[in-house]
Each structure stands twice: as structure tokens, then as C-alpha cells.
Design a protein around this motif. Structure first.
Motif, mmCIF file in Angstrom:
data_model
loop_
_atom_site.group_PDB
_atom_site.id
_atom_site.type_symbol
_atom_site.label_atom_id
_atom_site.label_comp_id
_atom_site.label_asym_id
_atom_site.label_seq_id
_atom_site.Cartn_x
_atom_site.Cartn_y
_atom_site.Cartn_z
ATOM 1 N N TYR A 64 0.822 -1.211 0.000
ATOM 2 C CA TYR A 64 0.000 0.000 0.000
ATOM 3 C C TYR A 64 0.851 1.254 0.000
ATOM 4 O O TYR A 64 0.444 2.291 -0.515
ATOM 5 C CB TYR A 64 -0.932 0.002 1.218
ATOM 6 C CG TYR A 64 -2.066 -0.992 1.114
ATOM 7 C CD1 TYR A 64 -2.387 -1.581 -0.100
ATOM 8 C CD2 TYR A 64 -2.814 -1.341 2.223
ATOM 9 C CE1 TYR A 64 -3.419 -2.487 -0.203
ATOM 10 C CE2 TYR A 64 -3.861 -2.252 2.133
ATOM 11 C CZ TYR A 64 -4.153 -2.826 0.924
ATOM 12 O OH TYR A 64 -5.183 -3.713 0.816
ATOM 13 N N THR A 65 2.042 1.179 0.590
ATOM 14 C CA THR A 65 2.954 2.322 0.563
ATOM 15 C C THR A 65 3.578 2.501 -0.817
ATOM 16 O O THR A 65 3.803 3.624 -1.277
ATOM 17 C CB THR A 65 4.052 2.145 1.618
ATOM 18 O OG1 THR A 65 3.451 1.963 2.906
ATOM 19 C CG2 THR A 65 4.961 3.366 1.677
ATOM 20 N N LEU A 66 3.856 1.374 -1.492
ATOM 21 C CA LEU A 66 4.479 1.437 -2.809
ATOM 22 C C LEU A 66 3.492 1.825 -3.914
ATOM 23 O O LEU A 66 3.897 2.337 -4.960
ATOM 24 C CB LEU A 66 5.115 0.093 -3.166
ATOM 25 C CG LEU A 66 6.393 -0.282 -2.417
ATOM 26 C CD1 LEU A 66 6.815 -1.695 -2.771
ATOM 27 C CD2 LEU A 66 7.507 0.703 -2.741
ATOM 28 N N THR A 132 2.567 12.828 5.430
ATOM 29 C CA THR A 132 1.479 13.363 6.254
ATOM 30 C C THR A 132 0.451 12.289 6.639
ATOM 31 O O THR A 132 0.151 12.107 7.820
ATOM 32 C CB THR A 132 0.768 14.513 5.524
ATOM 33 O OG1 THR A 132 0.320 14.052 4.222
ATOM 34 C CG2 THR A 132 1.717 15.686 5.318
ATOM 35 N N SER A 133 -0.070 11.597 5.638
ATOM 36 C CA SER A 133 -1.109 10.591 5.921
ATOM 37 C C SER A 133 -1.004 9.467 4.904
ATOM 38 O O SER A 133 -1.744 9.431 3.912
ATOM 39 C CB SER A 133 -2.503 11.235 5.870
ATOM 40 O OG SER A 133 -3.508 10.294 6.162
ATOM 41 N N PRO A 134 -0.097 8.501 5.123
ATOM 42 C CA PRO A 134 0.118 7.437 4.144
ATOM 43 C C PRO A 134 -1.028 6.428 4.150
ATOM 44 O O PRO A 134 -1.800 6.342 5.117
ATOM 45 C CB PRO A 134 1.422 6.791 4.626
ATOM 46 C CG PRO A 134 1.438 7.041 6.094
ATOM 47 C CD PRO A 134 0.792 8.382 6.287
ATOM 48 N N GLY A 155 -5.691 6.989 3.180
ATOM 49 C CA GLY A 155 -5.100 7.982 4.075
ATOM 50 C C GLY A 155 -5.660 9.358 3.766
ATOM 51 O O GLY A 155 -6.836 9.625 4.003
ATOM 52 N N SER A 156 -4.834 10.224 3.239
ATOM 53 C CA SER A 156 -5.265 11.561 2.869
ATOM 54 C C SER A 156 -5.943 11.516 1.501
ATOM 55 O O SER A 156 -5.291 11.294 0.474
ATOM 56 C CB SER A 156 -4.064 12.509 2.836
ATOM 57 O OG SER A 156 -4.459 13.782 2.373
ATOM 58 N N VAL A 157 -7.252 11.715 1.483
ATOM 59 C CA VAL A 157 -7.991 11.724 0.221
ATOM 60 C C VAL A 157 -7.582 12.924 -0.627
ATOM 61 O O VAL A 157 -7.504 12.844 -1.860
ATOM 62 C CB VAL A 157 -9.508 11.744 0.495
ATOM 63 C CG1 VAL A 157 -10.293 11.766 -0.810
ATOM 64 C CG2 VAL A 157 -9.913 10.545 1.341
ATOM 65 N N THR A 158 -7.269 14.046 0.033
ATOM 66 C CA THR A 158 -6.843 15.251 -0.691
ATOM 67 C C THR A 158 -5.540 15.005 -1.449
ATOM 68 O O THR A 158 -5.405 15.374 -2.621
ATOM 69 C CB THR A 158 -6.660 16.415 0.283
ATOM 70 O OG1 THR A 158 -7.873 16.637 1.001
ATOM 71 C CG2 THR A 158 -6.258 17.682 -0.451
ATOM 72 N N ALA A 159 -4.581 14.348 -0.787
ATOM 73 C CA ALA A 159 -3.307 14.044 -1.443
ATOM 74 C C ALA A 159 -3.507 13.069 -2.601
ATOM 75 O O ALA A 159 -2.858 13.187 -3.652
ATOM 76 C CB ALA A 159 -2.326 13.467 -0.428
ATOM 77 N N PHE A 160 -4.416 12.110 -2.424
ATOM 78 C CA PHE A 160 -4.697 11.142 -3.483
ATOM 79 C C PHE A 160 -5.218 11.839 -4.735
ATOM 80 O O PHE A 160 -4.748 11.589 -5.846
ATOM 81 C CB PHE A 160 -5.713 10.109 -2.978
ATOM 82 C CG PHE A 160 -6.266 9.222 -4.045
ATOM 83 C CD1 PHE A 160 -5.492 8.215 -4.610
ATOM 84 C CD2 PHE A 160 -7.564 9.385 -4.504
ATOM 85 C CE1 PHE A 160 -6.004 7.389 -5.605
ATOM 86 C CE2 PHE A 160 -8.088 8.566 -5.493
ATOM 87 C CZ PHE A 160 -7.301 7.568 -6.046
ATOM 88 N N TYR A 161 -6.169 12.748 -4.545
ATOM 89 C CA TYR A 161 -6.747 13.436 -5.705
ATOM 90 C C TYR A 161 -5.807 14.508 -6.258
ATOM 91 O O TYR A 161 -5.900 14.843 -7.448
ATOM 92 C CB TYR A 161 -8.095 14.050 -5.332
ATOM 93 C CG TYR A 161 -9.205 13.024 -5.285
ATOM 94 C CD1 TYR A 161 -9.668 12.439 -6.459
ATOM 95 C CD2 TYR A 161 -9.756 12.626 -4.082
ATOM 96 C CE1 TYR A 161 -10.677 11.487 -6.432
ATOM 97 C CE2 TYR A 161 -10.767 11.666 -4.036
ATOM 98 C CZ TYR A 161 -11.219 11.105 -5.217
ATOM 99 O OH TYR A 161 -12.206 10.150 -5.183
#
Length: 249
Positions: A64-66, A132-134, A155-161
Motif C-alpha cells: 500500500y505504501t508502494l 502526512t497521511s500514508p 489515508g489523505s484523500v486530498t493528497a490522493f486526488y
């Protein structure tokens, strides 16, 4: 298993085509096709197919991190390679006088700096996301009655988008540049083929977003893997099929 086999077969096909390019790297047609950018494109496409394997198998924190790093970075390198090839075609056809600025840009290899520049931006976005939020392993008890499904929490939905939006903006920009240069002379002009490949790429991911929001659990993972394979195949096979058909015609 079907998606895994498909990803492995397509990656093997890409490696085989790369081998053909390497074997005939001194021929005029490979040199005219900008062999350095072609090598980067084929290698990144191989990793695009292989990164789909990270979405299969038993869920764990390492995969999930990769996932965001592999997906975001590899696809950014692939799309920016297409953008660099398109800009190279435009510069070649726009250079008409020895003293023009476009000639200096072409000689200095300015389009090649697009790939590291775009990749560093995506790498920074992935670094912020993981810092921040992996993503982490989570359990879903609501999708299927009587079952607990192990899922990947973004994790962070904002970072994902933000990462997905940056990749989408880069793809739309590449499609626009290729579309505007489609009317250049046909000889050694890849713009038409690159335009169609980017059209397929953008169409797959525009279709992916609503489908991704309407699915859950194992079906959502299958949709993600299929989108990765379909968009990579569009970038890889569509230009070649069109090119061979055009030459035959």
C-alpha cells in the motif's frame, strides 16, 4: 489471475519490442524516432504493466505504501515521455532557419528536461502524501453482509486526488499539444498517432473516476487494475497499430 496474466504478458511484449529497437538502434528509422525517448517510454510502460501487480495479492502495509509511488511516478514518466516526443516533432518541423530560437531548443535537447521536471513534481506530491497521511490496511464491515473485507485506506484523500489530478492535467496537456500538431506533414510525424493514444488514455481515466466511486471491495481493486492495464495498452499498442496501418495504406 486473469488480470495478473494480462499484465505479465503485456510487459513481456513491451520488453520484446524494446529489444527490437535496441537491436536496430543504428538504423535510420529508429534514429528518426528519437531512440532515447523511445527507450524511456518502453521502459516506463513495462513498469506501468508491472505496477498493476501491487494491487493484487494479500493486503499489507508495504504494498500500500508502494502503490502511490509506483503508480504516480511511473505513469508521470510515461506521459511526460509522450509529451517530450510530441514537442520534439513540433520543433523539428518548425525549425526553418539556422538562427531561430527553436533550433537552439532542439539542439540543446530542451524537450528531454520535461521528463525529470514533471517526475520531480509528482515525486514531491507522493512524498507529501506519505509524510502526512500514508495509506494503511483497513477493514470494511459494511460492503458485504456477514463478511469483513481487508481494504486499502488511501489515508489523505486530498493528497490522493492531488496526485491523480496532476497526472490528469499532464495527460490533458499532452493530448492538447499532440492534437494541435496533428496537421504537420506526414513524413516521420508521430503526432497523429500520439494524439489517438492520449485520447484512449484520457478516456480510460475519465471513465474510471465515476466507476471507482460506485464500486467497493474486491470489485474496486479489479477496476483499478483494469484501468491501469487498459490505459497502458492504449499508450503502447494504439500508435503502433495505426502506424502500421498508415504505412500499409
Amino acid at each position: 489471475m486473469a488480470l495478473v496474466c494480462m499484465g505479465l504478458c503485456l510487459s513481456a511484449l513491451t520488453v520484446a519490442i524494446l529489444g527490437v529497437f535496441v537491436r536496430h538502434q543504428h538504423t535510420p528509422i529508429v534514429k528518426a524516432n528519437n531512440w532515447a525517448l523511445s527507450y524511456i517510454l518502453f521502459i516506463s510502460l513495462t513498469f506501468c504493466f508491472l505496477c498493476s501487480l501491487l494491487f493484487n495479492g494479500c493486503p499489507n502495509t508495504a504494498t500500500y505504501t508502494l502503490q502511490p509511488i509506483a503508480f504516480g511516478l511511473v505513469f508521470t514518466v510515461t506521459v511526460s515521455s509522450v509529451l517530450a516526443k510530441t514537442l520534439t516533432v513540433i520543433l523539428v518541423f518548425k525549425v526553418t532557419a539556422p538562427g531561430r530560437r527553436m533550433r537552439r531548443l532542439l539542439v540543446s535537447g530542451a524537450p528531454n528536461f520535461i521528463i525529470p521536471s514533471c517526475s520531480l513534481i509528482q515525486l514531491a506530491l507522493c512524498g507529501v502524501w506519505l509524510g502526512t497521511s500514508p495509506p494503511f490496511v483497513d477493514s470494511d464491515t459494511h460492503s458485504e453482509h456477514g463478511h469483513i473485507i481487508i481494504t486499502c485506506n488511501k489515508g489523505s484523500v486530498t493528497a490522493f486526488y492531488c496526485g491523480l489530478g496532476y497526472l490528469g492535467s499532464l495527460a490533458l496537456g499532452t493530448f492538447t499539444v499532440a492534437f494541435l500538431s496533428r496537421n504537420l506533414p506526414d513524413t516521420f510525424n508521430e503526432a497523429k498517432f500520439l494524439t489517438f493514444s492520449m485520447l484512449v488514455f484520457c478516456s480510460v481515466w475519465l471513465t474510471f473516476l465515476p466507476v471507482h466511486h460506485s464500486t467497493k471491495g474486491r470489485v474496486m481493486v479489479a477496476v483499478e487494475v483494469f484501468s491501469i492495464l487498459a490505459s497502458s495498452t492504449g499508450l503502447h499498442l494504439c500508435p503502433q497499430v495505426l502506424c502500421y496501418s498508415h504505412k500499409a495504406w
